[in-house]
Write an enzyme that holds these catalytic residues in place. Sequence first.
Site, PDB file in Angstrom:
ATOM      1  N   ARG A  78     -52.249 -20.263 -32.331  1.00 22.45           N
ATOM      2  CA  ARG A  78     -51.544 -21.521 -32.580  1.00 22.45           C
ATOM      3  C   ARG A  78     -50.261 -21.383 -33.382  1.00 22.45           C
ATOM      4  NH1 ARG A  78     -56.841 -21.794 -31.872  1.00 22.45           N
ATOM      5  NH2 ARG A  78     -57.523 -23.500 -30.542  1.00 22.45           N
ATOM      6  N   HIS A 103     -51.342 -20.284 -27.339  1.00 17.64           N
ATOM      7  CA  HIS A 103     -51.190 -19.217 -26.341  1.00 17.64           C
ATOM      8  C   HIS A 103     -49.887 -19.296 -25.547  1.00 17.64           C
ATOM      9  CE1 HIS A 103     -55.081 -18.012 -27.574  1.00 17.64           C
ATOM     10  NE2 HIS A 103     -55.816 -18.717 -26.746  1.00 17.64           N
ATOM     11  N   HIS A 174     -57.487 -11.699 -23.874  1.00 20.22           N
ATOM     12  CA  HIS A 174     -58.456 -12.771 -24.081  1.00 20.22           C
ATOM     13  C   HIS A 174     -59.759 -12.543 -23.295  1.00 20.22           C
ATOM     14  CE1 HIS A 174     -59.831 -16.820 -24.950  1.00 20.22           C
ATOM     15  NE2 HIS A 174     -58.751 -17.042 -25.664  1.00 20.22           N
ATOM     16  N   ASP A 246     -64.600 -19.515 -34.211  1.00 20.97           N
ATOM     17  CA  ASP A 246     -63.280 -19.575 -33.567  1.00 20.97           C
ATOM     18  C   ASP A 246     -62.233 -19.448 -34.660  1.00 20.97           C
ATOM     19  OD1 ASP A 246     -61.154 -19.931 -31.882  1.00 20.97           O
ATOM     20  OD2 ASP A 246     -61.604 -22.002 -31.338  1.00 20.97           O
ATOM     21  N   GLU A 308     -59.853 -11.136 -30.192  1.00 16.66           N
ATOM     22  CA  GLU A 308     -58.418 -11.210 -29.910  1.00 16.66           C
ATOM     23  C   GLU A 308     -57.634 -10.658 -31.096  1.00 16.66           C
ATOM     24  OE1 GLU A 308     -57.673 -15.445 -28.717  1.00 16.66           O
ATOM     25  OE2 GLU A 308     -59.838 -15.460 -28.715  1.00 16.66           O
TER      26      GLU A 308
HETATM   27  C1  BGC Z   1     -58.841 -20.161 -29.270  1.00 16.85           C
HETATM   28  C2  BGC Z   1     -59.817 -21.244 -28.894  1.00 16.85           C
HETATM   29  C3  BGC Z   1     -59.511 -21.689 -27.513  1.00 16.85           C
HETATM   30  C4  BGC Z   1     -59.611 -20.506 -26.590  1.00 16.85           C
HETATM   31  C5  BGC Z   1     -59.257 -20.877 -25.199  1.00 16.85           C
HETATM   32  C6  BGC Z   1     -59.022 -19.029 -28.327  1.00 16.85           C
HETATM   33  O1  BGC Z   1     -58.117 -18.015 -28.606  1.00 16.85           O
HETATM   34  O2  BGC Z   1     -58.982 -19.753 -30.598  1.00 16.85           O
HETATM   35  O3  BGC Z   1     -59.730 -22.329 -29.779  1.00 16.85           O
HETATM   36  O4  BGC Z   1     -60.346 -22.709 -27.088  1.00 16.85           O
HETATM   37  O5  BGC Z   1     -58.761 -19.493 -27.021  1.00 16.85           O
HETATM   38  O6  BGC Z   1     -60.096 -20.301 -24.316  1.00 16.85           O
END
Ligand code: BGC
Length: 343
Positions: A78, A103, A174, A246, A308
Site C-alpha cells: 500500500r 500493488h 505474490h 496480513d 511477500e
Molecule cells: C495484501 C492483502 C490483499 C492481497 C491481495 C496482499 O499483499 O496485503 O491485503 O488482500 O495482497 O490478494
Amino acid sequence: MRSDFGTTAKGERAALYTMKNQNGMEIAVTDYGAILVKVLVPDKDGKLKDVVLGYDDVRGYECGTLYFGATVGRVANRIGGGEFELNGKTYTLTKNDNQNTLHGGTDYYDKRMWKVEEADDSHISLGLHSSDGDQGFPGEVDIHVTYTLTRDNEVKIHYYAVPGKDTLLNLTNHSYFNLSGHDSGPVLDQEVMICADAFTRADEESVPTGELVPVEGTPMDFRMAKPIGREIQADYEALDFGQGYDHNWVIGGKGYRQAASMYSGQSGIEMKVFTDLPGMQFYTGNFIERENGKGGVIYRRRQGACFETQYFPDAVHKEQFEGPVIKAQEAYDTTTVYQFQLK
Ligand code: BGC
C-alpha cells in the site's frame, strides 16, 4: 520447455515455460504477468505436489483478482492516500484499495504480456518496459525478472531495474503456498516461522502507522515455528483489521538472510524463504472466497499463504522506513529465494 498457455481477451498468445532439475522438482512460469504458475516438489512418498495456487490457462489469470503467483509492481503493497511527493512534485496514483493504492494501482504488471529475454531448462528472464508516468509513477524503467530453478531446489527470483529518473520500485512475488498441495484445503495446520522480533502496526485499511510493535507476547510471534491457525482467531487488533494475518514483519538482520519457513507434516515438505529486503508481508489468503483454480479445484479461504518480500508498505511516507526511492541510473537489484526440502 515451452507450451501454449492460451490467448488473452485482446488476442495475445501466452506461453508456459517449464523448468526441471535433477531432483525431479519442476516449476512453470508464463510470460503473461511474469507469473509463477506451478511449483512441483517431491513429497515424503516421492510423489510430486504442486504447492502453489493458480489457474490452468492465461484466461484464469486474466480474470483473477487475487494475484496468484504474480509479479507485483511498480510498488507492491500500500501507498497511503494514493499519492506521494518526490523531489518536490506530487504524483497521483489510482486508489484501488479504500483510499489507498495497492500493488501498483489498477494497471497491474501481472495483467500485461512480458517479453521473454532468455529461457532454458533452469531459468527464464522476462522483461517489461514501464513508461514515464505508468500507473502514475515517474521515470521510465526496464524491469527484468529472472526465475531460476537451482540444483538445491531453490526457486530463485532476481529483480533488476535501472530507472531513468528518480522513482519508486518495490517488486514482489505474490505466490500463495500450500505445502500439502494446492488442492488440499486450508493451510491452518501448516507451521510457519518468521525471523522477526517486530511487525509494522497498521490501521484499519492496512496502512502502517509508522510504529514497530514487538511480537513478544502477541499472536504475531512466529519466532518459534507454530501452526498458522493456532492464534489466527485471537482477539487482537492486527488480526481484526487483517481478518487474519496480513501484515509486514520486520525481518531481523541485514543483507541476504533467511526470513521465514513453512512446513507441512502431511507432505513432509519444508520451504525456507530468503531475501535481502527489510520486510515481508505474511498474508494468509483471508480474502479467498470460492475461487475456481487449477485442475477444477475450488480454493477457499486460507487455502494458501503468501510470503511477500518487500520494502515496508507505505515507506514513501515514513522517513524511518528504508526505500522504496530508487535514484536515476541506480540499480534496483534484489533476490528472493523459496527453497524446498523434506524435513
Ligand atoms: C495484501 C492483502 C490483499 C492481497 C491481495 C496482499 O499483499 O496485503 O491485503 O488482500 O495482497 O490478494
